[in-house]
Design a protein around this motif. Structure first.
Motif, PDB file in Angstrom:
ATOM      1  N   ASP A 101      10.112 -13.027 -10.028  1.00 16.27           N
ATOM      2  CA  ASP A 101      10.768 -13.251 -11.314  1.00 16.27           C
ATOM      3  C   ASP A 101      12.108 -13.964 -11.197  1.00 16.27           C
ATOM      4  OD1 ASP A 101       8.698 -12.111 -12.697  1.00 16.27           O
ATOM      5  OD2 ASP A 101       9.674 -10.161 -12.957  1.00 16.27           O
ATOM      6  N   GLY A 102      12.559 -14.254  -9.968  1.00 16.75           N
ATOM      7  CA  GLY A 102      13.768 -15.052  -9.841  1.00 16.75           C
ATOM      8  C   GLY A 102      14.868 -14.509  -8.968  1.00 16.75           C
ATOM      9  N   LEU A 103      14.735 -13.308  -8.403  1.00 16.61           N
ATOM     10  CA  LEU A 103      15.733 -12.802  -7.478  1.00 16.61           C
ATOM     11  C   LEU A 103      15.810 -13.765  -6.290  1.00 16.61           C
ATOM     12  CD1 LEU A 103      17.654 -10.478  -6.648  1.00 16.61           C
ATOM     13  CD2 LEU A 103      15.686  -9.371  -5.584  1.00 16.61           C
ATOM     14  N   PRO A 104      16.982 -14.363  -6.022  1.00 15.58           N
ATOM     15  CA  PRO A 104      17.062 -15.495  -5.076  1.00 15.58           C
ATOM     16  C   PRO A 104      17.061 -15.062  -3.618  1.00 15.58           C
ATOM     17  CG  PRO A 104      19.232 -15.050  -5.973  1.00 15.58           C
ATOM     18  CD  PRO A 104      18.291 -14.115  -6.677  1.00 15.58           C
ATOM     19  N   ALA A 105      15.944 -14.543  -3.152  1.00 18.71           N
ATOM     20  CA  ALA A 105      15.813 -14.097  -1.768  1.00 18.71           C
ATOM     21  C   ALA A 105      15.658 -15.278  -0.827  1.00 18.71           C
ATOM     22  CB  ALA A 105      14.606 -13.179  -1.639  1.00 18.71           C
ATOM     23  N   ASP A 106      16.346 -15.228   0.296  1.00 15.24           N
ATOM     24  CA  ASP A 106      16.122 -16.182   1.383  1.00 15.24           C
ATOM     25  C   ASP A 106      15.125 -15.618   2.388  1.00 15.24           C
ATOM     26  OD1 ASP A 106      18.460 -18.394   1.088  1.00 15.24           O
ATOM     27  OD2 ASP A 106      19.218 -16.431   0.498  1.00 15.24           O
ATOM     28  N   VAL A 107      15.191 -14.313   2.596  1.00 14.81           N
ATOM     29  CA  VAL A 107      14.303 -13.628   3.527  1.00 14.81           C
ATOM     30  C   VAL A 107      13.775 -12.372   2.838  1.00 14.81           C
ATOM     31  CG1 VAL A 107      14.129 -12.428   5.743  1.00 14.81           C
ATOM     32  CG2 VAL A 107      15.576 -14.469   5.536  1.00 14.81           C
ATOM     33  N   VAL A 108      12.463 -12.141   2.956  1.00 13.92           N
ATOM     34  CA  VAL A 108      11.865 -10.900   2.444  1.00 13.92           C
ATOM     35  C   VAL A 108      11.252 -10.137   3.606  1.00 13.92           C
ATOM     36  CG1 VAL A 108      11.465 -11.658   0.071  1.00 13.92           C
ATOM     37  CG2 VAL A 108       9.737 -12.145   1.819  1.00 13.92           C
ATOM     38  N   ALA A 109      11.546  -8.838   3.659  1.00 16.67           N
ATOM     39  CA  ALA A 109      10.963  -7.957   4.664  1.00 16.67           C
ATOM     40  C   ALA A 109      10.403  -6.759   3.915  1.00 16.67           C
ATOM     41  CB  ALA A 109      12.011  -7.528   5.681  1.00 16.67           C
ATOM     42  N   LEU A 110       9.111  -6.784   3.630  1.00 19.64           N
ATOM     43  CA  LEU A 110       8.496  -5.830   2.710  1.00 19.64           C
ATOM     44  C   LEU A 110       7.596  -4.845   3.452  1.00 19.64           C
ATOM     45  CD1 LEU A 110       7.798  -8.441  -0.088  1.00 19.64           C
ATOM     46  CD2 LEU A 110       9.650  -6.754  -0.012  1.00 19.64           C
ATOM     47  N   ALA A 111       7.075  -3.868   2.700  1.00 19.22           N
ATOM     48  CA  ALA A 111       6.367  -2.757   3.324  1.00 19.22           C
ATOM     49  C   ALA A 111       4.936  -3.083   3.711  1.00 19.22           C
ATOM     50  CB  ALA A 111       6.388  -1.541   2.396  1.00 19.22           C
ATOM     51  N   LEU A 112       4.369  -4.130   3.141  1.00 20.07           N
ATOM     52  CA  LEU A 112       3.005  -4.509   3.498  1.00 20.07           C
ATOM     53  C   LEU A 112       2.770  -5.978   3.195  1.00 20.07           C
ATOM     54  CD1 LEU A 112       0.534  -2.922   0.909  1.00 20.07           C
ATOM     55  CD2 LEU A 112       2.970  -2.889   0.617  1.00 20.07           C
ATOM     56  N   ALA A 113       1.872  -6.578   3.954  1.00 20.90           N
ATOM     57  CA  ALA A 113       1.616  -8.001   3.828  1.00 20.90           C
ATOM     58  C   ALA A 113       1.081  -8.367   2.451  1.00 20.90           C
ATOM     59  CB  ALA A 113       0.653  -8.469   4.913  1.00 20.90           C
ATOM     60  N   LEU A 114       0.439  -7.431   1.783  1.00 19.61           N
ATOM     61  CA  LEU A 114      -0.080  -7.689   0.444  1.00 19.61           C
ATOM     62  C   LEU A 114       1.041  -8.117  -0.495  1.00 19.61           C
ATOM     63  CD1 LEU A 114      -2.647  -7.561  -1.358  1.00 19.61           C
ATOM     64  CD2 LEU A 114      -1.998  -5.204  -1.896  1.00 19.61           C
ATOM     65  N   ASP A 115       2.224  -7.499  -0.366  1.00 22.72           N
ATOM     66  CA  ASP A 115       3.358  -7.873  -1.207  1.00 22.72           C
ATOM     67  C   ASP A 115       3.846  -9.275  -0.867  1.00 22.72           C
ATOM     68  OD1 ASP A 115       3.325  -5.514  -2.631  1.00 22.72           O
ATOM     69  OD2 ASP A 115       4.808  -4.522  -1.369  1.00 22.72           O
TER      70      ASP A 115
END
Length: 357
Positions: A101-115
């Protein structure tokens, strides 16, 4: 995520389309995270200072609080440039929606690959991101633990103990919780990855869920039900969360780790569209690479994650219970097939739930 933070995310979702259509970043209007980012994200990345944003899930905060200063010092030493890494923490699913939705992330480290795949499908991350970092971009690992009341009064030691008639189980709803999907797959794999077939697995998981006394929407509510409300005899939980809670003195519980278990894998990825727009690719990719170094992996290990770096894994191997048979979501068909088979509307979990009513 706090209620205030959720309110900020809601405002971003409502206005992201308008701002993106005009070429503006909503980060010039809203902070990235009300809880952790107190001023607007800066756009200029030239000169002596560069800023990037890490968007991740809540339980990683203890590790990143130690890792980020190490990377900042390394970048300054090698590049002569100050780097500021802004951090946004929350549930993996809500963080995923916020980035889309627009949160300007440069890097994402999430709980599962599905996300991470959902962000890829939105066009923000290029296909093939899994090959852009070591270890297929899996930066953290854990397994499912059976957390019991202190002293383990019900003598719960393995998966089969969960179907005892007097055992009451707490786990989140896999329809709404990423963590609960790992729990479900661990139960399924306890049969099919231990010489059983899918008919037997269906019966076993169905019997387990007959003993589930509360099915909250997410992992946080599950923990509250078990710790604060005293519900259940056993909580299905990430091993790293159990370890961290014990380190912080938040729990008075026992836990066991079944020797046939699923590898809970947390991926990391650069958000291509954002870093190219903001000119932050070099530092973002360097940060991702740093997360796989022994220095960073030791910090993950200290708070309960099983290291993906072989050197560190050898260093700490005696600190974690031995897993005789470890399998991955890939061994069960991959997230695309797993989601459709187990968690889509009308799929296996819905049928199991229907049998409980």
């Amino acid at each position: 995520m706090t209620d205030n933070s959720l309110f900020v995310q809601t405002r971003k979702s409502l206005f992201s389309t308008l701002f993106l259509a005009t070429g503006l970043s909503i980060s010039t209007i809203f902070p990235v995270s009300a809880a952790t980012l107190q001023k607007p994200q800066l756009i200029s990345q030239s000169g002596k200072k560069v800023e990037i944003t890490l968007v991740t899930y809540a339980v990683t905060k203890a590790a990143y609080s130690k890792i980020i200063p190490q990377f900042v010092a390394k970048w300054k030493r090698e590049k002569g440039q100050d780097v500021v890494i802004r951090e946004s923490y929350g549930g993996s699913g809500s963080q995923t929606r916020a980035v889309i939705d627009g949160l300007p992330a440069d890097v994402v480290a999430l709980a599962l690959a599905l996300d991470t795949k959902k962000i890829e499908q939105s066009g923000l991350i290029k296909p093939g991101w899994e090959k852009e970092a070591p270890n297929n971009s899996i930066v953290t690992r854990s397994v499912v633990a059976l957390e019991t009341r202190a002293g383990n009064p019900k003598n719960i030691k393995n998966w089969t103990d969960l179907v005892k008639p007097d055992v009451k189980i707490v786990t989140a709803n896999p329809k709404t919780s990423g963590g609960a999907r790992w729990n479900f797959l661990a139960l399924w794999g306890a049969v099919v990855k231990n010489s059983g077939n899918e008919t037997q697995a269906l019966k076993f998981v169905t019997d387990v869920f007959k003993n589930v006394v509360v099915l909250p929407k997410d992992a946080r509510e599950s923990s509250d039900a078990f710790y604060k409300k005293g519900q259940g005899d056993v909580l299905l939980n990430y091993e790293n969360e159990v370890i961290l809670a014990a380190q912080q003195g938040k729990t008075d519980t026992s836990y066991t780790v079944p020797p046939v278990n699923i590898s809970i894998e947390g991926p990391v990825a650069v958000v291509d569209k954002n870093v190219d727009k903001r000119g932050t690719r070099e530092v973002s990719e360097a940060f991702v690479k740093f997360l796989f170094t022994p220095e960073a992996q030791r910090e993950f290990a200290k708070v309960g994650f099983r290291p993906v770096n072989s050197t560190v894994a050898q260093e700490v191997k005696n600190k974690f219970p031995y897993i005789a048979r470890l399998y991955t979501v890939g061994d069960l068909g991959g997230w695309g097939n797993v989601q459709k088979k187990f968690f889509a509307d009308g799929a296996i979990f819905d049928k199991i739930q229907g049998g409980r009513r």
